[in-house]
Design an enzyme around this catalytic site. Structure first.
Site, PDB file in Angstrom:
ATOM      1  N   TYR A 209       6.925 -37.482 -49.700  1.00 26.81           N
ATOM      2  CA  TYR A 209       7.402 -37.730 -48.337  1.00 26.81           C
ATOM      3  C   TYR A 209       8.861 -37.257 -48.181  1.00 26.81           C
ATOM      4  O   TYR A 209       9.572 -37.060 -49.176  1.00 26.81           O
ATOM      5  CB  TYR A 209       7.265 -39.232 -48.035  1.00 26.81           C
ATOM      6  CG  TYR A 209       7.860 -39.639 -46.715  1.00 26.81           C
ATOM      7  CD1 TYR A 209       7.315 -39.180 -45.520  1.00 26.81           C
ATOM      8  CD2 TYR A 209       8.979 -40.469 -46.659  1.00 26.81           C
ATOM      9  CE1 TYR A 209       7.884 -39.528 -44.310  1.00 26.81           C
ATOM     10  CE2 TYR A 209       9.550 -40.831 -45.456  1.00 26.81           C
ATOM     11  CZ  TYR A 209       8.996 -40.349 -44.276  1.00 26.81           C
ATOM     12  OH  TYR A 209       9.564 -40.688 -43.079  1.00 26.81           O
ATOM     13  N   ASN A 211      11.872 -38.281 -47.755  1.00 29.56           N
ATOM     14  CA  ASN A 211      13.069 -38.752 -48.476  1.00 29.56           C
ATOM     15  C   ASN A 211      12.851 -38.901 -49.989  1.00 29.56           C
ATOM     16  O   ASN A 211      13.711 -39.444 -50.674  1.00 29.56           O
ATOM     17  CB  ASN A 211      13.549 -40.079 -47.883  1.00 29.56           C
ATOM     18  CG  ASN A 211      12.512 -41.181 -48.013  1.00 29.56           C
ATOM     19  OD1 ASN A 211      11.616 -41.108 -48.842  1.00 29.56           O
ATOM     20  ND2 ASN A 211      12.624 -42.201 -47.186  1.00 29.56           N
ATOM     21  N   LYS A 212      11.716 -38.442 -50.480  1.00 29.44           N
ATOM     22  CA  LYS A 212      11.425 -38.692 -51.897  1.00 29.44           C
ATOM     23  C   LYS A 212      12.174 -37.711 -52.818  1.00 29.44           C
ATOM     24  O   LYS A 212      12.680 -36.690 -52.369  1.00 29.44           O
ATOM     25  CB  LYS A 212       9.914 -38.611 -52.141  1.00 29.44           C
ATOM     26  CG  LYS A 212       9.145 -39.718 -51.424  1.00 29.44           C
ATOM     27  CD  LYS A 212       9.555 -41.086 -51.929  1.00 29.44           C
ATOM     28  CE  LYS A 212       8.745 -42.221 -51.352  1.00 29.44           C
ATOM     29  NZ  LYS A 212       9.031 -42.583 -49.961  1.00 29.44           N
ATOM     30  N   ASN A 213      12.213 -38.058 -54.100  1.00 24.70           N
ATOM     31  CA  ASN A 213      13.003 -37.260 -55.064  1.00 24.70           C
ATOM     32  C   ASN A 213      12.534 -35.809 -55.111  1.00 24.70           C
ATOM     33  O   ASN A 213      13.332 -34.903 -55.315  1.00 24.70           O
ATOM     34  CB  ASN A 213      12.899 -37.874 -56.460  1.00 24.70           C
ATOM     35  CG  ASN A 213      13.624 -39.195 -56.537  1.00 24.70           C
ATOM     36  OD1 ASN A 213      13.861 -39.834 -55.510  1.00 24.70           O
ATOM     37  ND2 ASN A 213      13.981 -39.619 -57.733  1.00 24.70           N
TER      38      ASN A 213
END
Ligand SMILES: Cc1ncc(COP(=O)(O)O)c(C=O)c1O
Length: 417
Positions: A209, A211-213
């Site tokens: 998604y 904002n994921k790493n």
């Protein structure tokens, strides 16, 4: 003896929140809003996605297959099957575990709703387990407390990017009860044996998604060892068809006509996302290093504060993926609430967030009933907030956040009285 309701209204705090490190202009508010998490996309991602757009094939195809192979090689697992979200990955994993109506699925309450909703989609009941206050995660003991004859699976969450001790959890979970790992926060996290989350042998669900790493805007994946489950998930993500779209349209010998035997779903990934993902993966270690620097900066800066805020255990350890930087406020020493502090940070253009509003108190899960007693989850969730962290941030950003955070807490400091 009658219980006495004590009120701690007069807490004396003599020492203000202080910071030794010098900050240039602590009260100047930055012009742009700093989100709590944001992707770090470079020209490499832009070039990769442009190439796929120009190729004429943007759905699931060769690029997706290449991304899956690269993910599997990076994690060192036999299979990674991409899907459209971690929510879908959790749903399909519980389906593989045979979860169905009337079953119970243990999961934390301190998590995003997907961890519990996946069980409800299948007619099962989520049963919330409490957490440990240092790791903010479920423990073997809190899982054990919730096991019943109806338990069919346990969804564990590697909260914030801290890998759980899966071996210890396996010791208490009976054979026949599946452990599914929600690794939405944990791409790049490692277990104590040094291997990446994804390699435990359980079905492990990742999120890509925004904002994921590792971000591809939207998307998810299941990492797994079982060949049969991998084939079934590959089929179920595309309606239940035996071959994915790319193979259907390009196979030199097979023309599929009436091959639909099972009811599947529309949960596939796309080549547009995979192109971004491949570029992100090639830059992953560099991005992880930036997150590590921000976390270390916060720990150094906040460590100078008196009275202390607390952060998640292990968040500067090399094996933590640092998806979230979550702190717990010493509320007994503040005249404001956690929400006051979050809003004050936002007023200073800092995208503070709350991870999480606990699920066991939400009407969807407890209805009109009294929420189950989860004392540690309640204690943490009332005092926790998330400071921004991402591979896009600079140390100057981190310094701004730390300085403003301290100045806000200083303003809410209880005075002698
Ligand atoms: C712990 C956890 N599980 C699952 C999800 C769902 O991920 P997705 O948005 O890819 O479905 C999230 C999303 O943030 C999450 O934080």
């Amino acid at each position: 003896m009658k219980a006495r309701c004590s009120k701690t209204s007069h807490v004396t705090v003599q020492v203000p929140f202080k910071r030794v490190r010098k900050q240039s202009s602590p009260l100047a508010i930055r012009k742009s809003y700093l989100p709590f998490g944001q992707p770090n996309f470079s020209e490499k991602e832009i070039a990769a996605v442009t190439k796929v757009m120009r190729s004429g094939w943007v759905g699931m195809g060769a690029e997706t297959l290449a991304f899956e192979k690269e993910l599997a090689a990076f994690l060192d697992v036999p299979h990674v099957v991409t899907v459209n979200s971690c929510t879908s990955a959790l749903f399909l994993s519980l389906l593989m575990a045979g979860v169905g109506p009337g079953d119970e699925v243990i999961c934390p309450s301190m998590t995003w709703c997907s961890s519990a909703n996946a069980a409800i989609y299948l007619g099962a009941v989520p049963v919330f387990a409490d957490i440990d206050v240092a790791t903010w995660s479920v423990t073997p003991q809190t899982i054990q407390e919730k096991l019943t004859r109806k338990t069919k699976a346990v969804v564990v969450v590697h909260f914030g990017g801290l890998a759980l001790d899966i071996e210890a959890i396996r010791q208490v979970v009976p054979a026949g009860v599946a452990i599914i790992e929600d690794a939405a926060h944990a791409f790049g996290s490692r277990f104590v044996n040094g291997r990446y989350v994804g390699t435990s042998g359980n079905l492990t669900c990742f999120s890509f998604y925004a904002n994921k790493n590792l971000s591809t805007g939207e998307g998810g994946a299941v990492a797994l060892y079982d060949d049969e489950y991998a084939d079934r998930i590959r089929s179920l993500r595309q309606h239940g068809l035996p071959l994915d779209a790319w193979k259907r349209f390009t196979h030199p010998h097979i023309l599929l006509t009436n091959e639909l035997h099972h009811l599947g779903y529309k949960m596939n990934y796309t080549d547009l996302q995979a192109a971004i993902g491949r570029a992100q993966l090639s830059r992953f270690l560099e991005m992880a290093a930036m997150r590590a620097q921000v976390a270390q900066y916060y720990v150094d800066a906040l460590g100078e504060m008196i009275p202390a805020v607390r952060w998640q255990k292990g968040c500067t350890d090399p094996y933590h993926a640092r998806h979230l930087f979550v702190v717990q406020l010493p509320l007994e020493r503040l005249s404001g609430s956690r929400n006051d502090v979050v809003l004050a940070l936002r007023a200073r253009n800092i995208g503070a967030a709350i991870h999480y509003a606990p699920l066991h108190r939400m009407p969807l899960y407890c209805g009109q009933n009294q929420p189950p007693a989860l004392p540690f989850t309640d204690a943490v969730s009332n005092s926790a907030l998330t400071l921004p962290i991402s591979a896009k941030m600079t140390l100057k950003d981190a310094d701004y956040v730390a300085g403003q955070f301290m100045s806000i807490l200083d303003g809410y400091r209880k005075t002698e009285g």
